[in-house]
Motif scaffolding. Structure first.
Motif, PDB file in Angstrom:
ATOM      1  N   GLY A 158       0.812  -1.210   0.000  1.00  0.00           N
ATOM      2  CA  GLY A 158       0.000   0.000   0.000  1.00  0.00           C
ATOM      3  C   GLY A 158       0.844   1.258   0.000  1.00  0.00           C
ATOM      4  N   ALA A 161       2.098   1.751  -3.561  1.00  0.00           N
ATOM      5  CA  ALA A 161       1.043   2.056  -4.532  1.00  0.00           C
ATOM      6  C   ALA A 161       0.405   3.412  -4.294  1.00  0.00           C
ATOM      7  N   TRP A 162       0.435   3.886  -3.058  1.00  0.00           N
ATOM      8  CA  TRP A 162      -0.269   5.108  -2.698  1.00  0.00           C
ATOM      9  C   TRP A 162       0.200   6.345  -3.469  1.00  0.00           C
ATOM     10  N   VAL A 165      -1.402   6.272  -7.151  1.00  0.00           N
ATOM     11  CA  VAL A 165      -2.840   6.551  -7.246  1.00  0.00           C
ATOM     12  C   VAL A 165      -3.156   7.967  -6.765  1.00  0.00           C
ATOM     13  N   GLY A 233     -10.457   5.951  -3.168  1.00  0.00           N
ATOM     14  CA  GLY A 233      -9.602   4.925  -3.756  1.00  0.00           C
ATOM     15  C   GLY A 233      -8.165   4.992  -3.264  1.00  0.00           C
ATOM     16  N   ARG A 236      -7.977   4.196   0.600  1.00  0.00           N
ATOM     17  CA  ARG A 236      -8.197   2.786   0.905  1.00  0.00           C
ATOM     18  C   ARG A 236      -7.044   1.924   0.425  1.00  0.00           C
ATOM     19  N   THR A 237      -6.444   2.294  -0.691  1.00  0.00           N
ATOM     20  CA  THR A 237      -5.291   1.552  -1.195  1.00  0.00           C
ATOM     21  C   THR A 237      -4.157   1.564  -0.180  1.00  0.00           C
ATOM     22  N   PHE A 241      -4.606  -2.550   1.164  1.00  0.00           N
ATOM     23  CA  PHE A 241      -4.161  -2.864  -0.198  1.00  0.00           C
ATOM     24  C   PHE A 241      -4.656  -4.248  -0.607  1.00  0.00           C
ATOM     25  N   ARG A 245      -8.448  -4.824  -6.361  1.00  0.00           N
ATOM     26  CA  ARG A 245      -9.063  -3.500  -6.221  1.00  0.00           C
ATOM     27  C   ARG A 245      -8.104  -2.400  -6.655  1.00  0.00           C
ATOM     28  N   PHE A 246      -6.813  -2.606  -6.445  1.00  0.00           N
ATOM     29  CA  PHE A 246      -5.815  -1.644  -6.906  1.00  0.00           C
ATOM     30  C   PHE A 246      -5.827  -1.552  -8.427  1.00  0.00           C
ATOM     31  N   LEU A 249      -8.912   0.274  -9.510  1.00  0.00           N
ATOM     32  CA  LEU A 249      -8.762   1.712  -9.275  1.00  0.00           C
ATOM     33  C   LEU A 249      -7.904   2.360 -10.362  1.00  0.00           C
TER      34      LEU A 249
END
Length: 280
Positions: A158, A161-162, A165, A233, A236-237, A241, A245-246, A249
């Motif tokens: 997460g 990835a944050w 996104v 999105g 929550r990622t 994570f 769903r990632f 998104l």
């Protein structure tokens, strides 16, 4: 063959120069905002105020329900989720007001003659300003969350990835607010549209609470709308994570950017014709 190679080299050289040009604008924007770090710091304290109030409300809610987990969120996870969402929401510069003012004052006609794209120049400038604000919000918010909730519940997936996104969410915001600012060519005041979009994003984007907690049918409506890709999105990622769903998104955000850029391009082209018609 040689003509084609030279043409390709010329195209690549122009692309490289354009990239360096807008990267320089981004760097200058970051440097300009770093010069006012104290102001940005005090502005980021709004994250502390909002998250502290919301965290107290959620602590009461968890106590009343006598539950440690609500819709997959513990109080610890909820506070970090609020920090992630508010950090993005409160980092938005006054983009619409600036574009609105440039259009209505006629300054746009002078800005268009510069050897760069008006849209990309504003995007680089906007991104530099917003990244500084977002980073400060994250630092201040993380300090508060460590004091109130303890160590963060998210893993390295997460955390990696944050930023991606969040960057896409900021880009979506730019496309939306820039398009609203260009509406000044046709309407006298664009701020009501900007206010409406921002409030819809805050309420239906899940910044006050994760969309899972919303009652039906509000939850289904909010999940179907694009606002969740801007705040819910990314937040929550970070705290929850999940690879599928990632990916969903990312697909949603990229689709929104493609459609939004197409709409922005059409509005911009029509606006340019109005500038030419009016002798700009």
């Amino acid at each position: 063959m040689e003509v084609g190679v030279r043409r390709d080299r010329g195209v690549m050289r122009r692309l490289r120069l354009d990239f360096l040009k807008y990267t320089t604008v981004l760097q200058v924007s970051v440097a300009n905002n770093l010069a006012y770090m104290l102001e940005i710091f005090f502005r980021s304290l709004m994250v502390v105020v909002l998250v502290f109030i919301l965290s107290q409300l959620w602590k009461v809610t968890f106590a009343l329900h006598r539950e440690k987990i609500l819709s997959g969120f513990s109080i610890n996870t909820m506070i970090w989720y609020l920090i992630a969402g508010e950090s993005i929401a409160l980092s938005l510069p006054a983009l619409t007001q600036r574009i609105d003012q440039e259009v209505r004052s006629g300054q746009l006609a002078y800005l268009l003659v510069r050897p760069c794209s008006y849209v990309l120049y504003n995007f680089a400038q906007y991104l530099g300003e917003r990244l500084v604000r977002w980073s400060m919000n994250c630092l201040v918010g993380a300090g508060l969350a460590l004091l109130v909730a303890g160590w963060p519940p998210f893993g390295w997936q997460g955390l990696l990835a944050w930023p991606l996104v969040s960057l896409l969410a900021m880009s979506i915001d730019f496309v939306a607010y820039f398009s609203i600012g260009l509406l000044a060519f046709w309407i006298e005041e664009t701020q009501p549209f900007s206010f409406m979009f921002s409030r819809l994003t805050l309420v239906l984007g899940g910044v006050l609470a994760p969309l899972e907690i919303f009652p039906e049918p509000v939850r289904s409506i909010a999940l179907a709308l694009p606002f969740g890709a801007i705040l819910y999105g990314p937040a929550r990622t970070l705290v929850h994570f999940e690879l599928d769903r990632f990916c969903q998104l990312l697909l949603q955000q990229v689709s929104m950017l493609v459609v939004g850029c197409a709409i922005l391009f059409m509005i911009y082209q029509v606006a340019l014709r109005r500038v030419n018609i009016n002798g700009g």
